[in-house]
Design a protein around this motif. Structure first.
Motif, short mmCIF file in Angstrom:
data_model
loop_
_atom_site.label_atom_id
_atom_site.label_comp_id
_atom_site.label_asym_id
_atom_site.label_seq_id
_atom_site.Cartn_x
_atom_site.Cartn_y
_atom_site.Cartn_z
N TYR A 61 0.84 -1.20 0.00
CA TYR A 61 0.00 0.00 0.00
C TYR A 61 0.87 1.25 0.00
CZ TYR A 61 -3.94 3.05 1.23
OH TYR A 61 -4.90 4.02 1.23
N VAL A 62 1.87 1.28 0.89
CA VAL A 62 2.75 2.44 0.98
C VAL A 62 3.52 2.64 -0.32
CG1 VAL A 62 4.75 3.42 2.17
CG2 VAL A 62 2.97 2.25 3.49
N ALA A 63 4.01 1.54 -0.90
CA ALA A 63 4.76 1.62 -2.16
C ALA A 63 3.90 2.18 -3.28
CB ALA A 63 5.30 0.24 -2.53
N GLU A 64 2.63 1.77 -3.34
CA GLU A 64 1.72 2.27 -4.37
C GLU A 64 1.48 3.76 -4.22
OE1 GLU A 64 -1.89 0.11 -5.00
OE2 GLU A 64 -0.92 -1.84 -4.74
N GLY A 69 2.30 9.24 -6.20
CA GLY A 69 2.87 10.57 -5.99
C GLY A 69 1.93 11.67 -5.55
N ARG A 70 0.62 11.45 -5.61
CA ARG A 70 -0.30 12.54 -5.29
C ARG A 70 -0.25 12.92 -3.81
NH1 ARG A 70 -4.63 10.20 -6.46
NH2 ARG A 70 -5.49 9.87 -4.38
N GLU A 71 -0.26 11.93 -2.93
CA GLU A 71 -0.26 12.20 -1.50
C GLU A 71 1.15 12.47 -0.95
OE1 GLU A 71 -2.89 12.72 0.17
OE2 GLU A 71 -4.29 12.08 -1.39
N LEU A 72 2.16 12.00 -1.67
CA LEU A 72 3.55 12.19 -1.22
C LEU A 72 4.39 12.76 -2.36
CD1 LEU A 72 4.06 8.85 0.76
CD2 LEU A 72 3.84 11.14 1.73
N PRO A 73 4.11 13.99 -2.74
CA PRO A 73 4.84 14.57 -3.88
C PRO A 73 6.31 14.85 -3.59
CG PRO A 73 3.47 16.24 -2.82
CD PRO A 73 3.11 14.92 -2.19
N ARG A 74 6.69 14.91 -2.32
CA ARG A 74 8.07 15.24 -1.96
C ARG A 74 8.82 14.03 -1.42
NH1 ARG A 74 4.75 19.35 -0.48
NH2 ARG A 74 5.15 21.40 -1.44
N ARG A 76 9.97 9.73 -2.47
CA ARG A 76 9.99 8.70 -3.51
C ARG A 76 10.55 7.41 -2.95
NH1 ARG A 76 14.94 7.55 -5.78
NH2 ARG A 76 16.65 9.01 -5.36
N LEU A 77 10.13 6.29 -3.52
CA LEU A 77 10.64 4.99 -3.11
C LEU A 77 11.99 4.76 -3.79
CD1 LEU A 77 10.14 2.35 -1.57
CD2 LEU A 77 8.98 1.47 -3.61
N ALA A 78 13.04 4.59 -2.97
CA ALA A 78 14.38 4.37 -3.51
C ALA A 78 14.75 2.90 -3.54
CB ALA A 78 15.41 5.15 -2.70
N ALA A 79 14.30 2.15 -2.51
CA ALA A 79 14.66 0.73 -2.43
C ALA A 79 13.60 -0.01 -1.62
CB ALA A 79 16.02 0.56 -1.76
N ALA A 80 13.40 -1.28 -1.97
CA ALA A 80 12.46 -2.13 -1.24
C ALA A 80 13.12 -3.48 -0.98
CB ALA A 80 11.16 -2.31 -2.03
N ARG A 89 8.91 -7.68 -11.88
CA ARG A 89 8.93 -6.39 -11.20
C ARG A 89 7.51 -5.91 -10.99
NH1 ARG A 89 12.16 -2.19 -9.76
NH2 ARG A 89 13.97 -3.48 -10.22
N LEU A 90 7.22 -5.46 -9.79
CA LEU A 90 5.88 -4.99 -9.45
C LEU A 90 5.61 -3.65 -10.14
CD1 LEU A 90 6.11 -5.84 -5.66
CD2 LEU A 90 4.84 -7.12 -7.38
N ALA A 91 4.34 -3.42 -10.46
CA ALA A 91 3.97 -2.21 -11.20
C ALA A 91 4.35 -0.95 -10.46
CB ALA A 91 2.48 -2.24 -11.51
N TYR A 92 4.29 -0.98 -9.12
CA TYR A 92 4.58 0.22 -8.34
C TYR A 92 6.06 0.33 -7.97
CZ TYR A 92 3.47 -3.38 -4.86
OH TYR A 92 3.41 -4.56 -4.16
N CYS A 93 6.90 -0.55 -8.48
CA CYS A 93 8.34 -0.45 -8.30
C CYS A 93 8.98 -0.21 -9.66
CB CYS A 93 8.91 -1.73 -7.66
SG CYS A 93 8.51 -1.93 -5.93
N SER A 94 9.19 1.05 -10.01
CA SER A 94 9.74 1.40 -11.31
C SER A 94 11.19 0.93 -11.41
CB SER A 94 9.66 2.91 -11.52
OG SER A 94 10.42 3.59 -10.53
N GLU A 95 11.76 1.05 -12.58
CA GLU A 95 13.11 0.57 -12.84
C GLU A 95 14.15 1.28 -11.97
OE1 GLU A 95 14.17 -1.94 -14.60
OE2 GLU A 95 12.15 -2.48 -15.28
N GLU A 96 13.84 2.50 -11.54
CA GLU A 96 14.81 3.24 -10.72
C GLU A 96 14.80 2.80 -9.26
OE1 GLU A 96 12.05 7.13 -9.62
OE2 GLU A 96 13.69 7.32 -11.06
#
Length: 314
Positions: A61-64, A69-74, A76-80, A89-96
């Motif tokens: 939930y937190v990763a999504e 980005g709407r609720e947490l614009p400032r 970003r997820l760096a690592a999981a 790869r999960l949809a909410y975990c981008s390549e970065e």
């Protein structure tokens, strides 16, 4: 630090040299002008980098929310960090985003705050390393802090290395009011926590009661918060949270109930003290059998408070 997140947004950067001289103590060198690589701040505009431990119901939930980005614009997820390698790869975990089951790779990643949603064992094994690196640690498995020695050690490490130990409110309502009230004398604090019988499967209650056959609300535990959080580590984190925020683990009285008549988790909290009285009943929505839907939202709120230039309800 405080100057970066609280005062600097109101200062024009063209005035920085004068401001830096004013804020520095006599005999100390002026504060340096902030740069983009100094870490997240409202001045630089860089985002709070989150290292997430666990991608179960809460972590996903937190990763999504971080991905959207709407609720947490400032932030970003760096690592999981996950328990087992993922083939896809999960949809909410981008390549970065570093998605890994390797603890060493996770700690080598570039993140500012570690969000623990993996359970008490991970916290006991790895929390010290987070704080020794000068990073912050946001905890949801608060029951681990029934171990006084662990809690005191982590607080000392945070102070020594410049990190912060942050305890999420989770499913505990009104904690701001109650922890404020606890600054003065408190006569009594009680907590009653109800979940459906299947929510207590895998706990000591299973050995004492036929949970599947319960037709009426049944008390499965009654005692102090330290015992509740120790015996029911996946179910009674809010008992530890409330206790640590108010009267302590050995004064908060807890009652745990298996109730087949309810559709989701319920909590009833009462506090009476010099500052007044509060009586709260919460009928929560379930995220899973053991977890309230509000828990990941409390993590999101904490991350918003850490990354936003304005915080309400401090």
């Amino acid at each position: 630090g405080f100057w970066q997140t609280s005062l600097l947004p109101s200062l024009s950067l063209s005035l920085w040299p004068a401001a830096a001289a004013w804020m520095s103590s006599p005999g100390e060198p002026p504060l340096k002008r902030p740069r983009a690589d100094d870490g997240p701040s409202a001045v630089t505009g860089s985002k709070l980098r989150v290292g997430l431990v666990g991608l179960g119901a809460i972590g996903s939930y937190v990763a999504e929310v971080l991905h959207e980005g709407r609720e947490l614009p400032r932030a970003r997820l760096a690592a999981a960090l996950v328990q087992r390698p993922r083939e896809e790869r999960l949809a909410y975990c981008s390549e970065e985003v570093l998605l890994t089951a390797d603890v060493e790779a996770f700690f080598a990643a570039d993140w500012d705050v570690c969000v623990e949603v993996a359970g008490q064992p991970w916290l006991r094994d790895h929390s010290r390393r987070v704080l020794k690196a000068g990073r912050s640690l946001l905890v949801t498995s608060v029951g681990a802090f029934t171990d006084d020695a662990l809690r005191e050690e982590l607080i000392a490490l945070a102070e020594r290395f410049g990190g912060r130990l942050l305890i999420a409110a989770g499913a505990m309502p009104g904690l701001d009011w109650m922890s404020s009230a606890a600054l003065e004398d408190v006569e009594e604090v009680t907590l009653e926590q109800r979940k459906r019988p299947e929510g207590w499967v895998g706990t000591p209650a299973e050995a004492k009661f036929d949970l599947a056959s319960l037709k009426e609300p049944t008390t499965i535990f009654e005692g102090v918060a330290r015992q509740a959080a120790t015996q029911f580590p996946k179910n009674a984190n809010i008992a530890a949270t409330l206790a640590l925020g108010t009267v302590g683990l050995d004064r908060l009285m807890v009652r745990l109930v298996a109730d087949p008549s309810i559709s989701g988790p319920m909590s009833r909290i009462k506090l009476r003290g010099k500052a007044g009285e509060i009586d709260i009943e919460v009928r929560g929505a379930a995220l899973s059998q053991r977890t309230s839907r509000i828990v990941p939202l409390s993590v999101v709120k904490a991350l918003r408070n850490m990354s936003a230039p304005c915080v309400i309800g401090v």
